[in-house]
Design an enzyme around this catalytic site. Structure first.
Site: not given
Ligand SMILES: Nc1ncnc2c1ncn2[C@@H]1O[C@H](COP(=O)(O)OP(=O)(O)O)[C@@H](O)[C@H]1O
Ligand SMILES: [Mg+2]
Length: 325
Positions: A133, A168, A218, A232, A240, A280, A288, A290
């Site tokens: 993150k 997060k 991704r 996705r 999410r 991401d 993100e 990864n």
């Molecule tokens: N700033 C954001 N605004 C809206 N949705 C978000 C945002 N950041 C993440 N998300 C949603 O949350 C999900 C997971 O976020 P992510 O930062 O990729 O963490 P992880 O995949 O490690 O759980 C993403 O697939 C997206 O749908």
């Molecule tokens: Mg992610």
């Protein structure tokens, strides 16, 4: 060449989804030896990294009606041996997050591999440098407005300024612990107390990007170069997009803006030895980076007709021959 993969127990891997299996299959298809081990089977003896290794033979998955199908028995392991990891040409560290203390200790063991002998992907130092993150925060032009804090007052102030935000956990993956925050939510205090363990653990809070409903892209990077992508898309009542919480996988293009983000990241990723990475991107913003065990090869390959695993292994072949010459 000899390839070792540090993975979770192989029987827990999903051959139609996990990039580790795609990479192992590619190494085998390109004529290399494939060995597997686990983070808890690594040792340092006489100043060198060793591992309990097993050779593995894979039956590759097949694409049937657009989906990967595996044989019920898709792998066969041979006899275990304790060997120096420097007897391998390349080692892929592919233990699934979260990054726990045992995970970090495994990276310290991998430090005892001479880089002149064996390429470790990703570099153990890079794995320690890059919290998935927080690593994104240094690319200030690429990220949405973001804070990291354990302080309820700081989080409340940010949320009130933005109206909505996404929280997060810093060590999360696959959507775990991701919360949608609304400034008027009567659960606000409790949500922050729960997610910061009563103000002890910082979390990331990021402005909510409405474009998230169109997908969380991704992009797979090899030595800083984008080699493939997939989208996705959140489904139903879920905000999410993660595949692990039911996000629908869809074909996508890499935009000009996304290529620029990759160009911004490339020198830093290369400096940190982060060779195989999945970023991401939501609505053109980096959310993100990864690095531990990024996934997406299987989905990108079936959508785009690519063979990203082969590309990665071929890159390693070239790297090794250039460094022997
Ligand atoms: N700033 C954001 N605004 C809206 N949705 C978000 C945002 N950041 C993440 N998300 C949603 O949350 C999900 C997971 O976020 P992510 O930062 O990729 O963490 P992880 O995949 O490690 O759980 C993403 O697939 C997206 O749908
Ligand atoms: Mg992610």
């Amino acid at each position: 060449m000899k390839f070792a993969f540090i993975i979770d127990p192989i029987e827990r891997l999903d051959p139609g989804h996990d990039s580790s299996v795609a990479l192992m299959e590619a190494a085998q298809a390109l004529g290399h030896e494939v060995w597997i081990t686990q983070a808890n089977l690594l040792s340092v003896v006489d100043g060198k990294a060793w591992a309990v290794l097993e050779p593995v033979q894979l039956t590759p998955v097949q694409l049937v009606n657009g989906l990967w199908v595996a044989e019920p028995v898709w792998f066969a392991v041979g006899d275990r041996t304790l060997s120096r990891l420097e007897s391998m040409d390349a080692v892929f560290m592919r233990t699934d997050p979260p990054v726990t203390v045992p995970y970090l200790y495994a990276t310290y063991i991998l430090d005892y591999i001479d880089a002149a002998e064996t390429l470790v992907i990703n570099s153990p130092k890079g794995l320690r440098a890059a919290n998935e993150k927080m690593y994104a925060l240094q690319f200030t032009e690429a990220i949405p407005e973001t804070i990291v804090s354990a302080d309820k007052g700081v989080i409340r102030e940010f949320l009130e300024a933005k109206g909505t935000a996404v929280l997060k956990p810093l060590g999360g993956k696959a959507g775990e612990g991701i919360l949608f925050l609304d400034a008027s939510d009567r659960n606000f205090n409790s949500l922050i107390e729960l997610s910061t363990l009563q103000g002890r653990v910082p979390v990331m809070v990021q402005t909510y990007l409405p474009a998230a409903k169109d997908g969380d892209k991704r992009i797979i990077l090899l030595n800083g170069e984008p080699i493939g992508a997939l989208n996705r898309i959140p489904t139903g009542k879920e905000f999410r997009g993660n595949m692990a919480v039911g996000g629908r996988v869809a074909e996508t293009e890499i935009t000009e803006r996304e290529r620029e983000i990759c160009t911004q990241l490339a020198p830093t990723l290369q400096r940190d030895g982060l060779i195989f990475v999945g970023i991401d991107v939501i609505g053109g913003y980096l959310t993100e980076v990864n690095v531990t065990s990024p996934t997406g090869i299987r989905e990108a390959d079936r959508l785009n007709g690519t063979r990203l695993g082969h590309q990665v292994i071929e890159w390693v072949e070239k790297f090794k021959s250039a460094n022997l010459a």
